[in-house]
Write an enzyme that holds these catalytic residues in place. Structure first.
Site, PDB file in Angstrom:
ATOM      1  CG  HIS A 252      -1.836  -1.139   1.337  1.00 27.63           C
ATOM      2  ND1 HIS A 252      -2.139  -1.769   2.532  1.00 27.63           N
ATOM      3  CD2 HIS A 252      -2.537  -1.807   0.387  1.00 27.63           C
ATOM      4  CE1 HIS A 252      -2.990  -2.754   2.319  1.00 27.63           C
ATOM      5  NE2 HIS A 252      -3.246  -2.808   1.016  1.00 27.63           N
ATOM      6  CD  GLU A 290      -5.066  -3.896  -1.835  1.00 27.00           C
ATOM      7  OE1 GLU A 290      -5.733  -2.863  -2.054  1.00 27.00           O
ATOM      8  OE2 GLU A 290      -4.528  -4.139  -0.756  1.00 27.00           O
TER       9      GLU A 290
END
Length: 337
Positions: A252, A290
């Site tokens: 992230h 993602e």
């Protein structure tokens, strides 16, 4: 940004800078004022390297320095050919030099050079950590090595003319900075983690106690500019959505400082982050992410760094794009300098 063709000095993480005096057909390298290596350069389809003192056995660190200099100066260069009567054994064992079918001829490959962990890693990599499978929270995965503390990666980016480094987050040192970043409108739009100092303290302390996640601060010239989470994908919520492997790492990413935004900065820190994760454990074959499927700018930046979008899928909280970077692809197309 600096011109790579005008380079004469490459700072090293471990101490003094590497200095070079290069002409069309000669290269002299010195470190801390001491001569390392003198080479005759023979240009062609592959650069041929000949010692100016035939018969000597160069130290492995001198071979490494020449590879670093020549690969950094020309990011498109994939291979060097060495002509040596004798090659240092440790250079052969590490993959820095590879023997060929021709006696006295060895090669150095860019894809192998950038997989050598030192001097970029601030701490030893995990390749010696033994594998033992356990089950936690209903998921079967390897026991993870203890998380590092302090600086874990440092490299001078010759293209930017700046140090790029990664260190572990320290809650007491970084809490206010993390809180400011998360409460900016731009970051909050994608992270949706705006909140108070106490909420963010709880968030960071929870991740610090979680063995599957490593929180990192990215720095340019030691100025903190970004926050990263590196997680083991096998234990993460992403695992059910693709064919996850035991040592896949996920990321992230958050750039908090506005003056460190832009494609040239992303190219530097994203490559450094992926490089660190692949070096940290050579069993890691993929780095995944993602981002929100509508974050077109971030997806484009990642594609520029050899990630590909495998698919889109639905998390409970967002529509996500599964971005995947394979180890082989990263090092085969490695643009590190």
């Amino acid at each position: 940004m600096p011109n790579l063709n005008a380079l004469s000095v490459l700072p090293l993480p471990t101490g003094p800078a590497l200095n070079a005096d290069e002409s069309d057909n000669r290269l002299t390298l010195t470190l801390a004022g001491q001569p390392l290596l003198r080479l005759h350069l023979e240009h062609g389809d592959t650069l041929q390297l000949h010692l100016l003192t035939p018969g000597e056995v160069p130290a492995a660190r001198a071979v490494w320095a020449a590879c670093y200099w020549l690969f950094a100066r020309q990011p498109e260069r994939q291979q060097l050919t060495w002509h040596l009567e004798h090659a240092p054994d440790d250079a052969l064992r590490s993959g820095l030099l590879v023997a060929t079918d021709v006696a006295g001829q060895f090669r150095s490959e860019r894809t192998l050079f950038w997989q050598l962990p030192q001097p970029w890693l601030g701490q030893p990599c995990n390749n010696g950590y033994p594998q033992q499978m356990i089950v936690s929270a209903g998921k079967r995965h390897p026991v993870r090595a203890p998380k590092p503390r302090g600086e874990v990666y440092r490299r001078f980016d010759a293209r930017l003319g700046a140090w790029v480094s990664l260190r572990t987050l320290e809650v007491e040192v970084d809490l206010a900075r993390f809180n400011r970043w998360q409460n900016s409108a731009r970051v909050a739009n994608f992270w949706q983690e705006s909140g108070s100092l106490e909420q963010h303290r709880e968030y960071l302390e929870r991740l610090d106690a979680d063995p599957h996640c490593l929180t990192l601060i990215g720095c340019f010239d030691d100025e903190p500019f970004a926050y990263f989470e590196a997680y083991w994908a096998k234990e993460d919520r992403i695992a059910p959505f693709y064919d996850v492997a035991d040592y896949d790492r996920g990321i992230h990413m958050l750039v908090g400082e506005e003056h460190h935004r832009g494609p040239h900065k992303v190219a530097s820190w994203l490559a450094a982050l992926a490089h660190y994760l692949f070096l940290d454990d050579p069993r890691t074959q993929r780095v995944v992410a993602e981002p929100r499927a509508d974050n077109a700018k971030m997806i484009r930046y990642m594609q520029n760094q050899c990630f590909h979008c495998e698919k889109e899928f639905d998390f409970p909280h967002k529509r996500a794009a599964l971005m995947v970077l394979g180890r082989e692809r990263f090092f085969d197309r490695c643009g590190l300098v």
